[in-house]
Design an enzyme around this catalytic site. Sequence first.
Site, mmCIF file in Angstrom:
data_model
loop_
_atom_site.group_PDB
_atom_site.id
_atom_site.type_symbol
_atom_site.label_atom_id
_atom_site.label_comp_id
_atom_site.label_asym_id
_atom_site.label_seq_id
_atom_site.Cartn_x
_atom_site.Cartn_y
_atom_site.Cartn_z
ATOM 1 C CE LYS A 296 65.569 17.444 96.622
ATOM 2 N NZ LYS A 296 66.184 16.338 95.897
ATOM 3 C CD GLU B 133 52.938 14.669 84.604
ATOM 4 O OE1 GLU B 133 53.096 14.564 85.827
ATOM 5 O OE2 GLU B 133 53.479 15.554 83.922
ATOM 6 C CD GLU C 282 56.913 26.981 85.929
ATOM 7 O OE1 GLU C 282 56.024 26.404 85.267
ATOM 8 O OE2 GLU C 282 57.098 28.201 85.874
ATOM 9 C CB THR D 187 56.164 17.244 94.993
ATOM 10 O OG1 THR D 187 56.190 15.895 94.560
ATOM 11 C CG2 THR D 187 57.298 17.497 95.942
ATOM 12 N N GLY E 7 58.380 20.231 89.516
ATOM 13 C CA GLY E 7 58.228 18.804 89.804
ATOM 14 C C GLY E 7 56.768 18.406 89.705
ATOM 15 C CB THR F 109 50.415 18.189 90.364
ATOM 16 O OG1 THR F 109 50.672 18.733 89.063
ATOM 17 C CG2 THR F 109 49.218 18.895 90.962
ATOM 18 C CB CYS G 104 56.647 19.057 82.037
ATOM 19 S SG CYS G 104 57.698 20.416 81.504
#
Length: 481
Positions: free
Chosen positions: A173, A384, A248, A230, A226, A228, A282
């Site tokens: 996805k 972030e 990640e 999630t 994606g 943190t 990131c």
Amino acid sequence: MDKIKNYINGELVEPISKAYIDNYDPSRGKVYSLIPDSDERDVELAVTAAKAAFKMWSNTPKEQRARILQRIGYLIEDNLDKLALIESVDNGKPLHLAKLVDIPRAAANFNFYATGILHYAANTHSMEDTAINYTLRQPVGVAGCISPWNLPLYLFTWKIAPALASGCTVVAKPSEVTPMTAYLLSEICMTAGLPKGVLNIVHGLGPKVGNAIVSNKDVPLISFTGGTKTGAHIASIAAPMFKKLSLELGGKNPNIIFADCDYEKMLATTMHSSFSNQGQICLCGSRILVERSIYEKFKTDFVARTKQLTVGPPLNADTKVGAVVSKSHMEKILSYVELAQQEGGKVLCGGKRKIIDGDFKEGYYLEPTIIEGLPYNCRTNQEEIFGPVVTIMPFDKEEEVLMMANSTMYGLASTVWTQDITKAHRVANEIHAGIVWINCWLLRDLRTPFGGVKSSGVGREGGFEAFDFFTEPKNVCIKLK
Ligand code: NAD
């Protein structure tokens, strides 16, 4: 208006619901295509196809798998201009960046893992004349791969290529915010002769499609990149089902600048590590820690160069900073600039939305922003932001800068600038991060492990460690007497 389709069992198909979601061009702030609003029924079809294809694909000689995957890599290279253009429109990033980084790297992911699998070997352990052990590495099964919007095709293929090379079949996805290059990848896979069901791409929203992939009992492995939050949600579903999991996640990376650095190289690279892709990488260095003796000089030069960056439409040749990915993301970034000021920070440049006249006036453009005067432990310096916003802070001592660098919940990447080789190694040894770049940034050798520590993730992708992840070791012990 263009409608993209799911890629299931080798065919491009509509979602079962026949419903679609708007896809925005961030440079204009306007809807320009439609994405399938898929749900668990589409995921079920994709998993069924991937399960059915698994025996055939995992038993296909790796040389043959490699040939097909390399064909995909070459087709990505052949379509570089088209893919870069589409990614730039879909994401808002400058076209030259998509051409230079994103699309070549997507091709490299396929080429690297296609050839890498040919050299991947397992161990044998002899117990002298008593027994021999050998370890089989067998593909895990159907891999669920979920990726974000910031480097759309680059990160999507970073998961899919090693999974397919290992012999797994895949249900993937892409982010619903940037689905276009994944759609083109489905067409490329069909042209390359990838057998049906080996790769299935289901478009749609995270809580619907992503969630259905993660909770599907026939998907024993999840590779996720994606946010943190999630990632924590995904782990809470996958862990009780004992799925193999690679996460990640986010970062708040320190860029540590010592007074003895090569100043010009540091300054030029810091411009990139701060504002490339509108700061939406990131690995960007969002906290810049500068030794006090050069702090004022750095501040003056960095602000002057940042003010010269051209913010503009992604397809313009002179654009250095394009549009951020969505309206909601732009608002989130601006809310952090406001927070920084409430926390006592001073905006040295930028800090505002930039309106570009004409066709682009609704686009999501932000001025690159530098903030100073904040303590290392305030929210602006701990959370972030993921946009063209950096903070700068002075430090006096090595222990102090290490404490500041390691103070966040994240540990993805870091950069260190110094000409003192001993200090460089000492500092690298003490930083809590999955990657330390010394006198460089974003230099990637695909053979090296990639990933973060702490809330930046678990597991490692990259290199042969990706093959370890997508395969399961099985030890066979044969008694000799
Ligand atoms: P996100 O977590 O919102 O979404 C990532 C993907 O997860 C998307 O495809 C989304 O649809 C899906 N998703 C959302 N909710 C889900 C759910 N409940 N179940 C399953 N899937 C779900 O992240 P984003 O906003 O797309 O990306 C930005 C984040 O990604 C930043 O935090 C950034 O640091 C991080 N990131 C990390 C790396 C890395 O390598 N560590 C690389 C790139 C981006």
